[in-house]
Design a protein around this motif. Structure first.
Motif, short mmCIF file in Angstrom:
data_model
loop_
_atom_site.label_atom_id
_atom_site.label_comp_id
_atom_site.label_asym_id
_atom_site.label_seq_id
_atom_site.Cartn_x
_atom_site.Cartn_y
_atom_site.Cartn_z
N LYS A 183 0.75 -1.23 -0.07
CA LYS A 183 -0.06 -0.02 -0.14
C LYS A 183 0.83 1.19 0.03
N VAL A 184 2.07 1.08 0.02
CA VAL A 184 2.94 2.36 0.04
C VAL A 184 3.92 2.50 -1.01
N ARG A 185 4.42 3.61 -1.10
CA ARG A 185 5.33 3.73 -2.52
C ARG A 185 6.65 4.23 -1.69
N LEU A 186 7.80 3.56 -2.31
CA LEU A 186 9.29 3.96 -2.06
C LEU A 186 9.66 5.22 -2.56
N VAL A 187 10.13 6.22 -1.85
CA VAL A 187 10.57 7.24 -2.37
C VAL A 187 12.09 7.32 -2.13
N PHE A 188 13.14 7.51 -2.95
CA PHE A 188 14.74 7.68 -2.59
C PHE A 188 14.79 9.11 -2.65
N PRO A 189 15.02 9.77 -1.23
CA PRO A 189 14.91 11.11 -1.17
C PRO A 189 16.34 11.70 -1.88
N ASN A 190 16.20 12.95 -2.31
CA ASN A 190 17.43 13.70 -3.02
C ASN A 190 18.26 12.74 -3.81
#
Length: 337
Positions: A235-242
């Motif tokens: 149910k969640v999405r991965l975000v690789f910040p910066n």
């Protein structure tokens, strides 16, 4: 036939390691048995050197201090830069001069004096709801402080070592004054008082408690591999910040040689083996982590997430900013109501 001898839990704090000077390698480990036993079996098969392990959840630094120069431990395996740096600050470890380790482990992932070396890395990611947050709506750690996220973010305690390391990196990049304001704004955006672990933040998103959270990449990977938790993780999405800038903050698991090390030569062999491509693949796959050796590509689930652009900030710099980060967390009362 070689055998890995294991002492666990409470016994680890009371029983002596066998064969402290026999040529075996004696290991104190905060890492769980299932993560390192495949590595040790591979090492024993390749070298014929036996290993003895004490597993514990806490107290190994204190045990090393009590044992002093009579400690049977050769190496300590642990997670988080703060724990590794604690061993250095307490003068419990020694430098290792090894061309193999220096070749296999990048400079920013090892102590300048060889007093610890990373073995795996993990990214500190942002998780977002697939339903309530658009893809690309948040892409940096800095944006966690934006007003649009008021009442929409969940995190574990600000004093947890994983968050302290992230906050320390923010100090390194932006300075203390800026980071204090960022922390205050992040706290103001929390949907609830910081609590639980990284998996609990993903669960909170799935339950609609919040829309955004911070967590280590391997927790998400482990949830996907658990049939009961997989529906939650999906149910969640991965975000690789910066990722398009300085890079995503990473932390490590690592190894250090104790100051007493009665079996130093074989301990170096173990450390070098653990940095080798064979061991790096085994270790990273066991906990859905990234290899520290850049010559080894991620595999399995981690490879499916795509390439990571890690922050090149030296982990030693993060360790040196730890006390400043802890003070800022207290100053903004991050864990308070």
């Amino acid at each position: 036939m070689t055998v890995t001898r294991t002492l666990v839990a409470a016994a680890a704090m009371t029983l002596p390691l066998a064969a402290s000077a026999s040529g075996d390698v004696n290991i104190y480990s905060y890492r769980q048995a299932y993560l390192i036993e495949p590595l040790l079996k591979a090492f024993e098969k390749e070298t014929g050197i036996d290993t003895n392990v004490v597993f514990a959840k806490k107290g190994l630094a204190e045990r090393l201090e009590r044992e002093g120069r009579n400690s049977p431990a050769d190496v300590v395996m642990t997670v988080d830069i703060s724990r590794l740096n604690e061993l250095v600050e307490r003068d419990l470890v020694q430098g290792v001069d090894s061309p193999v380790l220096e070749q296999n482990i990048p400079e920013n992932l090892r102590n300048p004096d060889g007093k610890w070396f990373a073995l795996t890395t993990r990214a500190r990611l942002i998780f977002t709801s697939k339903d309530r947050v658009k893809e690309g709506e948040i892409t940096t750690y800095e944006q966690l402080a934006d007003d649009k996220w008021e009442g929409r973010i969940c995190t574990r305690s600000g004093k947890h070592p994983y968050n302290i390391a992230l906050f320390s990196s923010m100090i390194a990049h932006h300075g203390e004054e800026w980071t204090e304001q960022w922390l205050q704004d992040l706290k103001d955006n929390l949907a609830r008082k910081p609590q639980g672990g990284d998996r609990d933040q993903i669960k909170a998103i799935a339950e609609g408690v919040c829309d955004v959270s911070i967590g280590n990449s391997y927790y998400y990977g482990n949830m996907l591999q658990d049939k009961n938790q997989r529906p939650i993780a999906e149910k969640v999405r991965l975000v690789f910040p910066n990722a398009d800038g300085r890079g995503t903050h990473i932390n490590i698991s690592g190894i250090a040689m104790t100051k007493s090390a009665p079996n130093r030569e074989n301990a170096v062999k173990l450390m070098e083996f653990l940095s080798s491509p064979e061991a790096q693949r085994i270790y990273a796959e066991a906990n859905t982590e990234y290899p520290a050796n850049p010559a080894v590509k991620p595999s399995g689930l981690v490879a499916e997430w795509g390439d990571i652009h890690p922050d090149s900030l030296p982990l030693q710099t993060i360790a040196e900013n730890r006390e400043k980060a802890v003070k800022l967390v207290d100053r903004v009362d991050y864990d308070g109501e």
